[in-house]
Design a protein around this motif. Structure first.
Motif, short mmCIF file in Angstrom:
data_model
loop_
_atom_site.label_atom_id
_atom_site.label_comp_id
_atom_site.label_asym_id
_atom_site.label_seq_id
_atom_site.Cartn_x
_atom_site.Cartn_y
_atom_site.Cartn_z
N TYR A 74 -10.66 13.99 6.39
CA TYR A 74 -9.56 13.91 5.43
C TYR A 74 -9.82 12.82 4.39
O TYR A 74 -10.32 11.74 4.73
N LYS A 75 -9.50 13.12 3.16
CA LYS A 75 -9.60 12.12 2.10
C LYS A 75 -8.17 11.68 1.75
O LYS A 75 -7.33 12.50 1.39
N ILE A 76 -7.92 10.41 1.88
CA ILE A 76 -6.58 9.87 1.64
C ILE A 76 -6.52 9.22 0.25
O ILE A 76 -7.39 8.44 -0.10
N ARG A 77 -5.49 9.59 -0.52
CA ARG A 77 -5.28 8.97 -1.82
C ARG A 77 -4.20 7.90 -1.69
O ARG A 77 -3.13 8.17 -1.16
N TYR A 78 -4.50 6.71 -2.18
CA TYR A 78 -3.53 5.63 -2.05
C TYR A 78 -3.63 4.68 -3.25
O TYR A 78 -4.62 4.65 -3.97
N ILE A 79 -2.57 3.91 -3.44
CA ILE A 79 -2.52 2.90 -4.49
C ILE A 79 -2.14 1.57 -3.82
O ILE A 79 -1.25 1.53 -2.97
N VAL A 80 -2.83 0.50 -4.23
CA VAL A 80 -2.57 -0.79 -3.59
C VAL A 80 -2.47 -1.90 -4.62
O VAL A 80 -2.88 -1.76 -5.77
N GLN B 14 -2.51 -2.57 -8.86
CA GLN B 14 -2.50 -1.21 -9.37
C GLN B 14 -1.18 -0.51 -9.03
O GLN B 14 -0.60 0.20 -9.85
N LEU B 15 -0.71 -0.75 -7.82
CA LEU B 15 0.57 -0.17 -7.41
C LEU B 15 1.72 -0.78 -8.20
O LEU B 15 2.64 -0.07 -8.62
N LEU B 16 1.67 -2.10 -8.44
CA LEU B 16 2.71 -2.75 -9.23
C LEU B 16 2.77 -2.19 -10.64
O LEU B 16 3.84 -1.91 -11.19
N ASP B 17 1.60 -1.99 -11.24
CA ASP B 17 1.53 -1.45 -12.60
C ASP B 17 2.05 -0.02 -12.64
O ASP B 17 2.81 0.35 -13.54
N CYS B 18 1.65 0.77 -11.66
CA CYS B 18 2.11 2.17 -11.59
C CYS B 18 3.62 2.24 -11.40
O CYS B 18 4.31 3.03 -12.06
N LEU C 296 0.85 -1.19 0.00
CA LEU C 296 0.00 0.00 0.00
C LEU C 296 0.89 1.25 0.00
O LEU C 296 1.84 1.32 0.79
N TYR C 297 0.57 2.19 -0.90
CA TYR C 297 1.34 3.43 -0.96
C TYR C 297 0.39 4.61 -0.85
O TYR C 297 -0.54 4.75 -1.66
N ILE C 298 0.58 5.44 0.16
CA ILE C 298 -0.25 6.65 0.34
C ILE C 298 0.37 7.77 -0.49
O ILE C 298 1.48 8.24 -0.21
N SER C 299 -0.34 8.18 -1.54
CA SER C 299 0.20 9.18 -2.47
C SER C 299 -0.12 10.62 -2.07
O SER C 299 0.44 11.57 -2.61
N GLY C 300 -1.05 10.79 -1.12
CA GLY C 300 -1.37 12.14 -0.66
C GLY C 300 -2.68 12.18 0.09
O GLY C 300 -3.34 11.15 0.29
N PHE C 301 -3.07 13.38 0.52
CA PHE C 301 -4.33 13.52 1.23
C PHE C 301 -4.82 14.96 1.08
O PHE C 301 -4.05 15.86 0.70
#
Length: 226
Positions: free
Chosen positions: A57-63, A66-70, A45-50
Motif C-alpha cells: 500500500y502507498k500512503i499519502r500524507y501531509i506533515v 506543509q500541513l500547516l500551509d495546506c 500528521l494527516y493521512i489524506s488517502g492510500f
C-alpha cells in the motif's frame, strides 16, 4: 534519483524509485530510511488517502509545515465561502443547499412569468394578423421562441413564423396551425435555402438557425406578405 545515486556509488542498486527525501531541516536521507527519531518531531500528521500497489500500500500524507500551509489555504477558502453565504463554517453545506433551493424556486418563478408573458403577447400578435402570425424578436432566446410559437398555435390555431436575433445569429421557428395549405417544413426550407440556415422539422413545426443578415427581418415580412 540523481542525488540518491551519489550516496550509493559503486554499489549495484537495482531500484528505479530510489530517491533522497528532505524533511525541512530535520533530515536529508535516502527514501526508506529512518528520517526522524520520533513522530513528535513532525508536530502533526494527516493521512489524506492510500492506494494499493503490487508491493503493498502507498500512503499519502501531509506533515509539519506543509500541513500547516495546506490547512491555512483551505481555511482561507472556507472563510470566503462562509462570508459569501453569511453562515458559520460548520453550516457552509447548509448554506450551499439553501442557495440551490432558492435558485430552483427562482427558475420555477421565471417559467410562470414567461407563461404569463406568452399569454399577453399572443393576444397582441393575433390582432393584426389573419392566417399567418409573423413577428421578429430581439429580446428572446431560441427555446422561448419555440415555446411562444407552440402557445400561439395551440391556443389560437394560427400559422406562425417567428424569428429572433440572438447576438450575431438568428433563429427561425415556423409552425402550422392545422391549416392544410401551410406546410411548416416547406416554408422553413425556403428560408433555410435563402439564408443558409441549419435545422429542420416536420409539417407541423420546423426550426433552425444561422448567421444573422442585415435586413433579414424585412425580407421575411415581404416574402410572407406576397
Amino acid at each position: 534519483p540523481s542525488e540518491a545515486k551519489k550516496h550509493v556509488s559503486g554499489k549495484d542498486v537495482n531500484r528505479d524509485d530510489l530517491r533522497v527525501v528532505r524533511i525541512g531541516t530535520l533530515d536529508y536521507n535516502l527514501c526508506g530510511c529512518m528520517h526522524v527519531p520520533s513522530l513528535r518531531y513532525l508536530q502533526m500528521l494527516y493521512i489524506s488517502g492510500f492506494e494499493k500497489t503490487t508491493k503493498g500500500y502507498k500512503i499519502r500524507y501531509i506533515v509539519g509545515d506543509q500541513l500547516l500551509d495546506c490547512t491555512s489555504k483551505r481555511y482561507k477558502v472556507l472563510d470566503e465561502v462562509s462570508q459569501t453565504l453569511a453562515v458559520p463554517h460548520l453550516y457552509a453545506v447548509t448554506g450551499v443547499h439553501r442557495v440551490i433551493n432558492e435558485n430552483r424556486q427562482l427558475n420555477r418563478d421565471v417559467l410562470v412569468w414567461k407563461q404569463k408573458y406568452y399569454e399577453m403577447l399572443a393576444k397582441e400578435l393575433i390582432k393584426d394578423h389573419s392566417d399567418v402570425v409573423v413577428h421578429c424578436f430581439d429580446d428572446i432566446d431560441a427555446r422561448s421562441l419555440s415555446m411562444m410559437a407552440q402557445y400561439v398555435v395551440k391556443n389560437y390555431h394560427k400559422n406562425v413564423v417567428f424569428a429572433a436575433k440572438i447576438y450575431d445569429n438568428v433563429h427561425i421557428v415556423v409552425a402550422s396551425g392545422d391549416t392544410a395549405s401551410f406546410d411548416a417544413k416547406e416554408v422553413f426550407a425556403q428560408f433555410a435555402e435563402q439564408y443558409h440556415l441549419k435545422g429542420g422539422g416536420n409539417r407541423a413545426m420546423a426550426q433552425g438557425g444561422g448567421i444573422y443578415k442585415e435586413g433579414m427581418f424585412e425580407e421575411i415580412h415581404q416574402k410572407l406578405a406576397s
